[in-house]
Enzyme design. Structure first.
Site, PDB file in Angstrom:
ATOM      1  N   ALA A 264     -44.815 -18.400 -12.296  1.00 10.29           N
ATOM      2  CA  ALA A 264     -45.725 -19.077 -14.060  1.00 10.29           C
ATOM      3  C   ALA A 264     -45.575 -18.002 -14.760  1.00 10.29           C
ATOM      4  O   ALA A 264     -46.046 -18.021 -15.858  1.00 10.29           O
ATOM      5  CB  ALA A 264     -47.110 -19.840 -13.191  1.00 10.29           C
ATOM      6  N   GLU A 288     -47.972 -17.508  -9.222  1.00 11.32           N
ATOM      7  CA  GLU A 288     -47.629 -16.173  -9.266  1.00 11.32           C
ATOM      8  C   GLU A 288     -47.558 -15.053  -8.441  1.00 11.32           C
ATOM      9  O   GLU A 288     -49.215 -15.362  -8.470  1.00 11.32           O
ATOM     10  CB  GLU A 288     -48.473 -15.632 -10.677  1.00 11.32           C
ATOM     11  CG  GLU A 288     -47.854 -15.004 -11.021  1.00 11.32           C
ATOM     12  CD  GLU A 288     -46.706 -14.359 -11.480  1.00 11.32           C
ATOM     13  OE1 GLU A 288     -46.110 -13.509 -10.639  1.00 11.32           O
ATOM     14  OE2 GLU A 288     -45.670 -15.334 -11.747  1.00 11.32           O
ATOM     15  N   CYS A 383     -34.145 -16.144 -18.903  1.00 17.34           N
ATOM     16  CA  CYS A 383     -34.402 -15.779 -19.866  1.00 17.34           C
ATOM     17  C   CYS A 383     -33.227 -14.419 -20.219  1.00 17.34           C
ATOM     18  O   CYS A 383     -33.045 -13.568 -20.472  1.00 17.34           O
ATOM     19  CB  CYS A 383     -35.349 -15.306 -20.567  1.00 17.34           C
ATOM     20  SG  CYS A 383     -35.931 -14.509 -22.276  1.00 17.34           S
TER      21      CYS A 383
END
Length: 454
Positions: A264, A288, A383
């Site tokens: 997260a 996380e 990403c």
């Protein structure tokens, strides 16, 4: 010290921290600007000098090597950073040559040994005698291959150039490589998100073309807007918005669904998921593994009136078995898709990092798939457009899970979110993966895949 000198000192110290201590410019620079008391104009100058120098560092190193007639590895690191900052001002800004040279020489004097100032002065005056075009011609002529030429001219490591070339070629768009490299070196426009069902974009804002919750301000301070909204309006790349919404809007939500954001940090996507869960009656949990980043997640979701437990466990075991209806795997990756906003990332990764990352990505995705209930959906997001981190990882999990998995059309889902056509290309492997690009969509190069457990 003049205000202009203050701006240059802030930029220089930030660049030094990035290159010497692996600091992140986007985290360090705002604090340095505040500490120096820079006004808006001079803060803008410090920001442009910092990011411009980091983006073009590879090109400037090639120019410095030619002007100094020695490899940059032989130059003291502090002096080299002063030279990089000076070359950026000489070749890419409207700063007067004498100011760029004199103040960069003083920076070199402050960090270098005896003789550093004279050396810096000689190199920068040599650079100042010729035009940017003449230097770029020399740099291009020094390359030994076309990929190296592109790397030097567009300031990307050669391995990144080759990875981008392969990713674009897989879509039949190899001719767009230079456009992509150019986009990576442009300052991105600030994009914001209004958390769905909780906040609305200001009346004078311009809607983004793809995300239904995205907008751009016509002017003003975005950080002030974030503070005044309590975080329900936030700065967030449009590609990140689409990645979160692709999971929540892939299929209709049934009340009572259980969701998990597996990786997260820092929490931007978690906030959108939380707002969507609140509106639809779903339950959301976040995980996380890094305690510091878990703290960022808790702050990111503070503006959403929903109880979202945040755990700090290993994502490779956290989902359990058949527990969740939707899981977001925003996997740790090379970050090659966000080089516009994190220019230093291109100098920190190497091809040797990719195998370890892809192994972790595959383990996280496999764990998420096992954690899905029948009919559950996982969104696998990176990403990065690197094919090893996208189609390579997906191919591995397909082999592992076989007919237990069904791939959904992420391109269609993302296209359906907007009134605009995102021009998402058909992948050469026949998958439904959605790949966004800086040069085509003005977003980070985000890869989004949707897999359903049969």
């Amino acid at each position: 010290m003049s205000v202009a000198q203050d701006s240059r000192r802030v930029a220089f110290e930030t660049i030094r921290a990035v290159n010497e201590s692996d600091a992140y410019a986007n985290l360090l620079l705002p604090t340095a600007i505040s500490r120096a008391g820079l006004d808006t104009a001079d803060a803008g100058l410090a920001t442009e000098l910092t990011y411009g120098t980091l983006r073009r560092q590879g090109t400037y190193d090639a120019i410095i090597a030619l002007a100094a007639d020695r490899p940059v590895a032989e130059i003291d690191p502090g002096v080299l950073d002063a030279l990089r900052l000076g070359v950026h001002q000489l070749l890419s800004t409207r700063v007067a040559s004498h100011a760029a040279v004199n103040e960069s020489v003083e920076l070199a004097r402050s960090v270098g040994s005896r003789g550093a100032a004279g050396f810096a002065n000689a190199v920068l005056r040599r650079v100042s005698r010729d035009t940017p075009g003449e230097w770029m011609t020399r740099v291009a002529e020094s390359a030994r291959s076309d990929d190296e030429r592109l790397g030097l001219v567009f300031s990307h490591p050669v391995w990144v150039v080759r990875a981008f070339r392969r990713a674009l070629a897989a879509e039949g768009r190899a001719a767009e490589l230079e456009a992509l490299l150019t986009a990576d070196n442009a300052s991105p426009r600030v994009t914001m998100a209004a958390l769905p069902g909780i906040a609305h974009a200001p009346e004078d804002a311009r809607r983004t073309p793809y995300s239904p919750v995205g907008f751009r301000l016509g002017g003003g301070d975005p950080e002030r807007l974030v503070r005044e909204s309590g975080g329900t309006l936030r700065v967030q790349d449009e590609g990140s918005q689409l990645a979160a919404l692709a999971l929540t809007r892939a299929v209709s939500i049934r009340e009572g669904e259980r969701w998990l954001d597996l990786c997260a940090g820092p929490g931007g996507k978690t906030a959108i998921l939380a707002a969507e869960a609140l509106e639809s009656g779903a339950r959301l949990e976040a995980n996380e593994v890094s305690p510091a980043r878990a703290g960022l997640v808790r702050r990111a979701i503070a503006g959403v009136p929903l109880d979202v437990p945040v755990s700090e466990e290993d994502g490779r075991v956290r989902p359990g078995v058949a527990q969740y209806d939707r899981i977001l795997v925003d996997a740790p990756c090379t970050g090659l898709g966000a080089l516009r906003r994190r220019p230093e990332a291109r100098w920190r990764k190497s091809p040797a990092d990719v195998p370890e990352l892809t192994q972790l990505q595959g383990e996280l995705l496999g764990s998420a798939i096992r954690g899905l209930r029948p009919g559950g959906i996982v969104a696998y997001v990176t990403c990065s457009p690197h094919l090893a981190e996208t189609t390579g990882v997906l191919n591995e999990v397909r082999r592992e899970f076989g007919d237990a998995l069904e791939e959904l059309d992420a391109r269609g889902v993302v296209s359906g979110l907007s009134v605009a056509d995102p021009d998402l290309p058909v992948q050469s492997d026949g998958s439904g993966r959605a790949q966004l690009w800086p040069h085509r969509h003005n977003t980070d190069a985000m890869s989004i895949s949707l897999l359903r457990r049969r």
